[in-house]
Design a protein around this motif. Structure first.
Motif, short mmCIF file in Angstrom:
data_model
loop_
_atom_site.label_atom_id
_atom_site.label_comp_id
_atom_site.label_asym_id
_atom_site.label_seq_id
_atom_site.Cartn_x
_atom_site.Cartn_y
_atom_site.Cartn_z
N THR A 142 -0.38 3.47 0.77
CA THR A 142 -0.75 2.56 -1.07
C THR A 142 0.10 1.74 -0.97
O THR A 142 0.71 0.83 0.14
CB THR A 142 0.14 3.95 -1.80
N TYR A 143 0.48 0.86 -2.30
CA TYR A 143 1.31 -0.05 -3.04
C TYR A 143 3.06 -0.10 -2.47
O TYR A 143 3.36 -0.75 -2.09
CB TYR A 143 1.47 -0.18 -3.87
N ILE A 144 3.60 1.66 -2.12
CA ILE A 144 5.06 1.33 -1.83
C ILE A 144 5.08 1.55 -0.61
O ILE A 144 5.74 0.37 -0.42
CB ILE A 144 5.24 2.96 -1.79
N GLU A 145 4.02 2.17 0.26
CA GLU A 145 3.73 1.52 1.90
C GLU A 145 4.16 0.89 2.08
O GLU A 145 4.66 -0.15 3.50
CB GLU A 145 3.05 2.96 2.18
N THR A 146 3.39 -0.15 1.32
CA THR A 146 3.22 -1.90 1.82
C THR A 146 4.10 -2.72 1.47
O THR A 146 5.34 -3.02 1.78
CB THR A 146 2.08 -2.03 1.08
N MET A 147 4.84 -2.16 0.39
CA MET A 147 5.64 -2.55 -0.31
C MET A 147 7.55 -2.64 1.52
O MET A 147 7.80 -3.62 0.68
CB MET A 147 6.56 -2.63 -1.81
N VAL A 165 -17.75 0.47 -9.67
CA VAL A 165 -19.57 1.92 -10.16
C VAL A 165 -19.33 2.53 -9.07
O VAL A 165 -19.89 3.59 -9.52
CB VAL A 165 -20.88 0.87 -9.30
N GLU A 166 -18.84 2.93 -7.43
CA GLU A 166 -19.18 4.40 -6.74
C GLU A 166 -17.64 4.72 -7.19
O GLU A 166 -17.90 6.16 -6.48
CB GLU A 166 -18.93 3.57 -5.55
N GLU A 167 -16.69 4.25 -6.85
CA GLU A 167 -15.39 4.68 -6.95
C GLU A 167 -14.24 4.09 -8.46
O GLU A 167 -13.65 4.04 -7.98
CB GLU A 167 -14.30 4.28 -6.32
N PRO A 168 -14.87 4.67 -10.13
CA PRO A 168 -14.20 3.60 -11.31
C PRO A 168 -12.92 4.10 -11.19
O PRO A 168 -12.00 3.48 -11.83
CB PRO A 168 -15.23 4.17 -12.25
N VAL A 169 -12.76 5.37 -10.72
CA VAL A 169 -10.58 6.11 -11.40
C VAL A 169 -10.55 5.14 -10.53
O VAL A 169 -9.33 4.65 -10.46
CB VAL A 169 -10.75 7.34 -11.14
N GLU A 221 -2.99 0.67 -12.51
CA GLU A 221 -2.09 1.65 -11.89
C GLU A 221 -1.51 1.67 -10.34
O GLU A 221 -1.98 2.94 -9.83
CB GLU A 221 -2.47 3.18 -12.52
N PRO A 222 -1.29 0.34 -10.48
CA PRO A 222 -1.08 0.50 -8.74
C PRO A 222 0.12 2.10 -7.76
O PRO A 222 -0.09 2.29 -6.88
CB PRO A 222 0.16 -0.99 -8.89
N GLU A 223 1.44 2.46 -8.33
CA GLU A 223 2.39 3.35 -8.54
C GLU A 223 1.25 4.46 -8.35
O GLU A 223 2.10 5.41 -7.48
CB GLU A 223 3.32 3.46 -10.08
N VAL A 224 0.17 4.73 -8.44
CA VAL A 224 -0.79 5.91 -8.22
C VAL A 224 -1.80 6.00 -7.28
O VAL A 224 -2.31 6.63 -6.82
CB VAL A 224 -0.86 6.45 -9.17
N PHE A 225 -2.08 4.69 -6.92
CA PHE A 225 -3.17 3.84 -6.32
C PHE A 225 -3.53 4.03 -4.63
O PHE A 225 -2.14 4.37 -3.76
CB PHE A 225 -3.48 3.12 -6.27
N ALA A 226 -4.35 5.05 -3.91
CA ALA A 226 -3.92 5.03 -2.20
C ALA A 226 -6.12 5.49 -1.99
O ALA A 226 -6.46 6.14 -2.71
CB ALA A 226 -3.55 6.60 -2.05
N ALA A 227 -6.68 3.91 -1.25
CA ALA A 227 -7.25 4.11 -1.29
C ALA A 227 -7.67 5.63 0.10
O ALA A 227 -6.83 5.46 1.04
CB ALA A 227 -7.94 2.67 -0.34
N GLN A 234 -7.37 2.64 -10.98
CA GLN A 234 -5.91 2.01 -10.82
C GLN A 234 -4.98 1.47 -9.62
O GLN A 234 -4.01 0.70 -9.09
CB GLN A 234 -6.15 3.98 -9.62
N TYR A 235 -6.10 0.91 -8.96
CA TYR A 235 -5.96 -0.78 -8.01
C TYR A 235 -5.16 -1.02 -8.64
O TYR A 235 -4.76 -2.29 -8.72
CB TYR A 235 -7.12 -0.99 -7.11
N TRP A 236 -6.05 -1.78 -9.34
CA TRP A 236 -5.26 -2.73 -10.91
C TRP A 236 -4.72 -2.49 -12.11
O TRP A 236 -3.37 -3.76 -12.18
CB TRP A 236 -6.66 -3.64 -11.18
#
Length: 213
Positions: free
Chosen positions: A123-128, A100-104, A112-118, A108-110
């Protein structure tokens, strides 16, 4: 031929899992079910000659690793490189709140993982990158051995995506990573992988079914 066997396991169910809260680098204790899940896998692997355990330094993963190890004298190595993705300001919030609060960003989290960052997180790439580095290190110093890795959902997903040479946009494709589900990968002398198990839960008692999640 000398092969290296890697088991990759997600931690057991936690209190925040039940509440639907994002954990990331924060932590919550295993539930009674989470403890049982770890013990089920420990019983299933009791005859496997595990040479060493590498676990995320987060408490939920360490506890899971200890339960799987049981009474065996297997050396255990704690590392920050296997911790869950840092979710910054999302940690401690529920998926329903974030939707509800951060729909975009939630989409992306689910999707568009290539662009997600909380905010304030990784980022997913940093974690990988850090998880890959740790797995490569484990392989380099444990040639011909059998190693158990205990980590978290996103890290399991990222490592299996990399091992299977899939693109990041397939990250959340099935199979689902149940608590203490088991991946088994055998690496040959050139570290070429063969996936034997992916998110296996055959160690769950039949009575548990999917209620073991």
């Amino acid at each position: 031929m000398s092969v290296t066997t890697i088991y990759i396991v997600r931690h057991g169910q936690t209190e925040w899992n039940v509440l639907g809260k994002m954990q990331g680098h924060q932590d919550s204790p295993l539930t009674e079910l989470g403890i049982r899940q770890a013990r089920w896998l420990g019983e299933a692997l009791v005859e496997e000659p595990i040479d060493a355990i590498y676990t995320s330094s987060s408490g939920r993963a360490v506890h899971t690793a200890e339960l799987i190890r049981g009474g065996r004298e297997i050396p255990m190595n704690l590392t920050d490189n296997l911790r869950e993705m840092n979710l910054g300001l999302w940690e401690g919030r529920t998926g329903d709140e974030l939707k509800v609060e951060e729909p975009v960003k939630y989409q992306q989290y689910w999707e568009e993982p290539e662009v997600f960052a909380a905010d304030g997180g990784e980022t997913y790439i940093e974690t990988m990158t850090r998880a890959q580095q740790e797995l490569k290190h484990i392989l380099n110093v444990n040639q011909g051995k059998t190693i158990l890795i205990v980590t978290h959902t996103v890290v399991v997903k990222l490592l299996m995506t990399w091992i299977e040479q899939r693109s990041l946009d397939t990250l959340w494709d099935l199979p689902y990573i149940h608590p203490v589900s088991l991946c088994k990968i055998v690496f040959d002398e050139e570290n070429k992988p063969e996936v034997m198990l992916h998110a296996d839960i055959s160690h769950y008692p039949e009575t548990a079914g999917m209620n073991g999640t």
